[in-house]
Every structure is written in C-alpha cells, then in structure tokens.
Design an enzyme around this catalytic site. Structure first.
Site, short mmCIF file in Angstrom:
data_model
loop_
_atom_site.label_atom_id
_atom_site.label_comp_id
_atom_site.label_asym_id
_atom_site.label_seq_id
_atom_site.Cartn_x
_atom_site.Cartn_y
_atom_site.Cartn_z
N CYS A 7 0.86 -1.19 0.00
CA CYS A 7 0.00 0.00 0.00
C CYS A 7 0.89 1.23 0.00
O CYS A 7 1.69 1.43 0.92
CB CYS A 7 -0.93 -0.01 1.21
SG CYS A 7 -1.81 1.55 1.44
N ASP B 167 -0.81 16.07 -2.55
CA ASP B 167 -1.14 15.11 -3.60
C ASP B 167 -0.08 15.22 -4.70
O ASP B 167 0.30 16.32 -5.10
CB ASP B 167 -2.54 15.40 -4.17
CG ASP B 167 -3.07 14.24 -5.00
OD1 ASP B 167 -4.06 13.61 -4.58
OD2 ASP B 167 -2.49 13.96 -6.08
N HIS C 174 -6.47 3.17 0.48
CA HIS C 174 -6.13 3.49 1.87
C HIS C 174 -6.91 4.78 2.12
O HIS C 174 -6.68 5.78 1.41
CB HIS C 174 -4.61 3.68 2.02
CG HIS C 174 -4.15 4.04 3.41
ND1 HIS C 174 -3.16 3.33 4.08
CD2 HIS C 174 -4.51 5.05 4.23
CE1 HIS C 174 -2.95 3.90 5.26
NE2 HIS C 174 -3.76 4.95 5.38
N HIS D 65 -8.50 8.19 2.59
CA HIS D 65 -7.89 9.51 2.56
C HIS D 65 -8.95 10.57 2.28
O HIS D 65 -9.94 10.30 1.60
CB HIS D 65 -6.77 9.59 1.52
CG HIS D 65 -7.18 9.16 0.15
ND1 HIS D 65 -7.24 7.83 -0.22
CD2 HIS D 65 -7.57 9.87 -0.93
CE1 HIS D 65 -7.64 7.76 -1.48
NE2 HIS D 65 -7.87 8.98 -1.94
N HIS E 42 -9.27 14.36 0.60
CA HIS E 42 -8.64 15.42 -0.19
C HIS E 42 -9.02 16.77 0.41
O HIS E 42 -10.19 16.99 0.74
CB HIS E 42 -9.14 15.40 -1.63
CG HIS E 42 -8.83 14.15 -2.40
ND1 HIS E 42 -7.82 14.08 -3.32
CD2 HIS E 42 -9.40 12.92 -2.39
CE1 HIS E 42 -7.79 12.87 -3.86
NE2 HIS E 42 -8.74 12.14 -3.31
P1 AMP Z 1 -8.43 8.87 -4.97
O1 AMP Z 1 -8.68 8.93 -6.44
O2 AMP Z 1 -9.45 9.59 -4.14
O3 AMP Z 1 -8.14 7.47 -4.49
O4 AMP Z 1 -7.10 9.72 -4.75
C1 AMP Z 1 -5.81 9.18 -4.71
C2 AMP Z 1 -4.87 10.33 -4.85
O5 AMP Z 1 -3.57 9.91 -4.43
C3 AMP Z 1 -4.71 10.84 -6.29
O6 AMP Z 1 -5.16 12.19 -6.34
C4 AMP Z 1 -3.21 10.68 -6.57
O7 AMP Z 1 -2.70 11.76 -7.31
C5 AMP Z 1 -2.62 10.61 -5.18
N1 AMP Z 1 -1.37 9.89 -5.05
C6 AMP Z 1 -1.07 8.67 -5.56
N2 AMP Z 1 0.18 8.31 -5.18
C7 AMP Z 1 0.66 9.33 -4.42
C8 AMP Z 1 1.90 9.55 -3.74
N3 AMP Z 1 2.90 8.69 -3.77
N4 AMP Z 1 2.04 10.72 -3.05
C9 AMP Z 1 1.04 11.61 -3.04
N5 AMP Z 1 -0.14 11.45 -3.65
C10 AMP Z 1 -0.33 10.33 -4.33
ZN ZN Z 2 -2.40 1.47 3.59
#
Ligand code: AMP
Ligand code: ZN
Length: 113
Positions: free
Chosen positions: A3, A29, A97, A99, A101
C-alpha cells in the site's frame, strides 16, 4: 502490504508531511488539481470509507479537524475549500487506503462530477 500510503506512513516513500498527530498524517497530492491539494490519511490501514468500522467513525471527524487546521495554515480558510472522500470504484477511488482530499486556492466547480 503493498500500500503506497502505508509506505508513506512508514517513511519508506518520502513525502512532505504537512501535519502529523497520533492517528493522522497529511501531505501534498502528487498530481494536484488545485493550488492547494493535500491528502489527510489515517496512519492505520483502512482500505476505504465503507470499511471504516462503526466504532471508528470519529476518525473521519478528526480528519475534518486536521483539514480545518491545514486550511488555516495554507490561507484558504477564508476563501473557501473543499474536502472529498472518494469511496469505491464508481466513487472514483484510486488508492485503497482511506484519505480525505483538501482542495483550495482556486474557484472550484459547483458540478461535483
Ligand atoms: P483517490 O482517487 O481519491 O483514491 O485519490 C488518490 C490520490 O492519491 C490521487 O489524487 C493521486 O494523485 C494521489 N497519489 C497517488 N500516489 C501518491 C503519492 N505517492 N504521493 C502523493 N499522492 C499520491
Ligand atoms: Zn495502507
């Protein structure tokens, strides 16, 4: 566990940690869609909102509290901001995981997509 956000929590993948407490961290992000685009995540691996145990729903309130603090710090508290939790495939979730925004720094659309 494979993850990406757990790896950020563990420090295995570097991130600019903008907020941390016992249960949460926040970082930018990687693919921002607004001038301010931060992700607030629990340290504990919870795959999605629907998998948040009933006994732990207060965690989402704490995430909202962290979003408010970050909005103050990033100077978007007055101009306004949006918090979003995507859940599941049709909810647009890409990282499994939990989160939140935090989006701000420009006029966001009234169309929630
Ligand atoms: P969601 O579509 O709500 O699952 O959002 C996942 C978010 O995680 C997306 O906006 C990605 O740009 C962001 N994301 C993916 N990998 C990383 C990372 N390593 N560091 C920061 N953000 C990430
Ligand atoms: Zn996780």
């Amino acid at each position: 566990m494979d993850c990406i956000f757990c790896k950020i929590v563990a420090g295995e993948i570097p991130a600019d940690i903008r907020y941390e407490d016992e249960e949460l961290i926040a970082f930018p992000d990687i693919n921002p869609i607004a001038p301010i685009h931060l992700l607030i995540i629990p340290k504990k691996h919870i795959p999605s909102l629907i998998e948040l145990p009933e006994t732990e729903v207060s965690l989402v309130g704490k995430m909202a509290g962290a979003a408010n603090k970050l909005a103050e710090r990033e100077n978007i508290a007055e101009s306004g901001y949006r918090v979003v939790i995507n859940c599941g495939e049709q909810g647009g979730q890409g990282v499994f995981h939990l989160h939140m925004h935090l989006l701000g720094g420009r006029q966001l659309s009234h169309d929630m997509g």
